[in-house]
Design a protein around this motif. Sequence first.
Motif, mmCIF file in Angstrom:
data_model
loop_
_atom_site.group_PDB
_atom_site.id
_atom_site.type_symbol
_atom_site.label_atom_id
_atom_site.label_comp_id
_atom_site.label_asym_id
_atom_site.label_seq_id
_atom_site.Cartn_x
_atom_site.Cartn_y
_atom_site.Cartn_z
ATOM 1 N N TRP A 26 -50.027 54.064 0.834
ATOM 2 C CA TRP A 26 -48.729 53.709 1.433
ATOM 3 C C TRP A 26 -48.040 54.959 1.970
ATOM 4 N N ARG A 27 -48.023 56.017 1.165
ATOM 5 C CA ARG A 27 -47.342 57.242 1.589
ATOM 6 C C ARG A 27 -48.039 57.894 2.764
ATOM 7 N N ARG A 28 -49.316 57.680 2.905
ATOM 8 C CA ARG A 28 -50.054 58.245 4.043
ATOM 9 C C ARG A 28 -49.977 57.354 5.269
ATOM 10 N N GLY A 29 -49.256 56.248 5.156
ATOM 11 C CA GLY A 29 -49.091 55.351 6.293
ATOM 12 C C GLY A 29 -50.276 54.439 6.550
ATOM 13 N N ARG A 30 -51.179 54.322 5.578
ATOM 14 C CA ARG A 30 -52.372 53.502 5.763
ATOM 15 C C ARG A 30 -52.168 52.054 5.344
ATOM 16 N N LEU A 31 -51.135 51.776 4.542
ATOM 17 C CA LEU A 31 -50.832 50.401 4.145
ATOM 18 C C LEU A 31 -49.518 49.978 4.772
ATOM 19 N N ARG A 32 -49.485 48.728 5.151
ATOM 20 C CA ARG A 32 -48.268 48.173 5.746
ATOM 21 C C ARG A 32 -48.034 46.793 5.142
ATOM 22 N N ALA A 33 -46.790 46.495 4.847
ATOM 23 C CA ALA A 33 -46.431 45.181 4.298
ATOM 24 C C ALA A 33 -46.083 44.239 5.443
ATOM 25 N N VAL A 34 -46.584 43.004 5.355
ATOM 26 C CA VAL A 34 -46.345 41.994 6.388
ATOM 27 C C VAL A 34 -46.092 40.649 5.704
ATOM 28 N N ALA A 47 -46.719 30.403 4.331
ATOM 29 C CA ALA A 47 -45.428 30.996 4.694
ATOM 30 C C ALA A 47 -44.778 31.520 3.418
ATOM 31 N N GLY A 48 -44.263 32.737 3.473
ATOM 32 C CA GLY A 48 -43.644 33.356 2.304
ATOM 33 C C GLY A 48 -44.562 34.308 1.561
ATOM 34 N N ASP A 49 -45.871 34.265 1.857
ATOM 35 C CA ASP A 49 -46.785 35.242 1.261
ATOM 36 C C ASP A 49 -46.484 36.615 1.867
ATOM 37 N N TRP A 50 -46.521 37.635 1.028
ATOM 38 C CA TRP A 50 -46.397 39.015 1.496
ATOM 39 C C TRP A 50 -47.742 39.694 1.314
ATOM 40 N N LEU A 51 -48.203 40.353 2.375
ATOM 41 C CA LEU A 51 -49.544 40.918 2.428
ATOM 42 C C LEU A 51 -49.509 42.429 2.605
ATOM 43 N N LEU A 52 -50.568 43.081 2.133
ATOM 44 C CA LEU A 52 -50.785 44.489 2.426
ATOM 45 C C LEU A 52 -51.923 44.580 3.427
ATOM 46 N N VAL A 53 -51.678 45.312 4.494
ATOM 47 C CA VAL A 53 -52.648 45.494 5.570
ATOM 48 C C VAL A 53 -53.102 46.944 5.561
ATOM 49 N N ARG A 54 -54.385 47.157 5.633
ATOM 50 C CA ARG A 54 -54.933 48.521 5.673
ATOM 51 C C ARG A 54 -55.049 48.948 7.137
ATOM 52 N N LEU A 114 -54.698 46.560 19.701
ATOM 53 C CA LEU A 114 -53.642 45.695 19.165
ATOM 54 C C LEU A 114 -53.953 45.172 17.761
ATOM 55 N N VAL A 115 -55.175 45.373 17.282
ATOM 56 C CA VAL A 115 -55.541 44.912 15.937
ATOM 57 C C VAL A 115 -55.228 46.040 14.955
ATOM 58 N N LEU A 116 -54.218 45.821 14.096
ATOM 59 C CA LEU A 116 -53.789 46.872 13.172
ATOM 60 C C LEU A 116 -54.802 47.125 12.064
ATOM 61 N N GLY A 117 -55.359 46.051 11.506
ATOM 62 C CA GLY A 117 -56.334 46.223 10.439
ATOM 63 C C GLY A 117 -56.457 44.979 9.587
ATOM 64 N N PRO A 118 -57.356 45.021 8.606
ATOM 65 C CA PRO A 118 -57.584 43.865 7.741
ATOM 66 C C PRO A 118 -56.525 43.733 6.643
ATOM 67 N N VAL A 119 -56.286 42.504 6.243
ATOM 68 C CA VAL A 119 -55.432 42.227 5.098
ATOM 69 C C VAL A 119 -56.268 42.506 3.850
ATOM 70 N N VAL A 120 -55.719 43.284 2.922
ATOM 71 C CA VAL A 120 -56.482 43.613 1.715
ATOM 72 C C VAL A 120 -55.958 42.917 0.467
ATOM 73 N N ALA A 121 -54.661 42.556 0.456
ATOM 74 C CA ALA A 121 -54.109 41.934 -0.754
ATOM 75 C C ALA A 121 -52.857 41.138 -0.431
ATOM 76 N N ARG A 122 -52.613 40.173 -1.289
ATOM 77 C CA ARG A 122 -51.336 39.445 -1.275
ATOM 78 C C ARG A 122 -50.586 39.938 -2.511
ATOM 79 N N TYR A 123 -49.328 40.411 -2.333
ATOM 80 C CA TYR A 123 -48.587 40.913 -3.479
ATOM 81 C C TYR A 123 -47.368 40.077 -3.830
#
Length: 136
Positions: A26-34, A47-54, A114-123
């Motif tokens: 996260w601190r290196r900017g490699r994870l993003r919350a969506v 709807a309402g799921d929060w995901l981490l994208v690598r 335009l493809v940011l990356g894969p979803v790795v987890a739902r938090y």
Amino acid sequence: MRMRPGRAAATAGAFAAAAGLAAVAWRRGRLRAVAVTGESMLPALRAGDWLLVRVGAPVRAGDAVVARHPWNEDQLIVKRAVREDSGGWWLESDNQRAHGRQDSWDFDTVPHRLVLGPVVARYWPFDRIGLLTGRR
């Protein structure tokens, strides 16, 4: 069902290690919350799921991915990567009958940039926390 003490400790340790790695990424900017909106990715994502994208990680066919909408690059979309073409990824909704659904059937292949990356987890929500596998 109760978890054995040794297994509970191992699970807690694995979770702590994963959280530590996620914090570094996260601190290196490699994870993003969506956040997921709409019903186009049911039943896998709601709807309402929060995901981490690598961000910037390689995408494989079958991955849920986050991309910028080709017609409005300020809007993020969550879709399933179906196949890679020379110009980008063919992205589809899991729920093709969702109201207002838009995917590659509407806007064609999404350029790689335009493809940011894969979803790795739902938090979130808490009862649905978990790593997401690449396949449906």
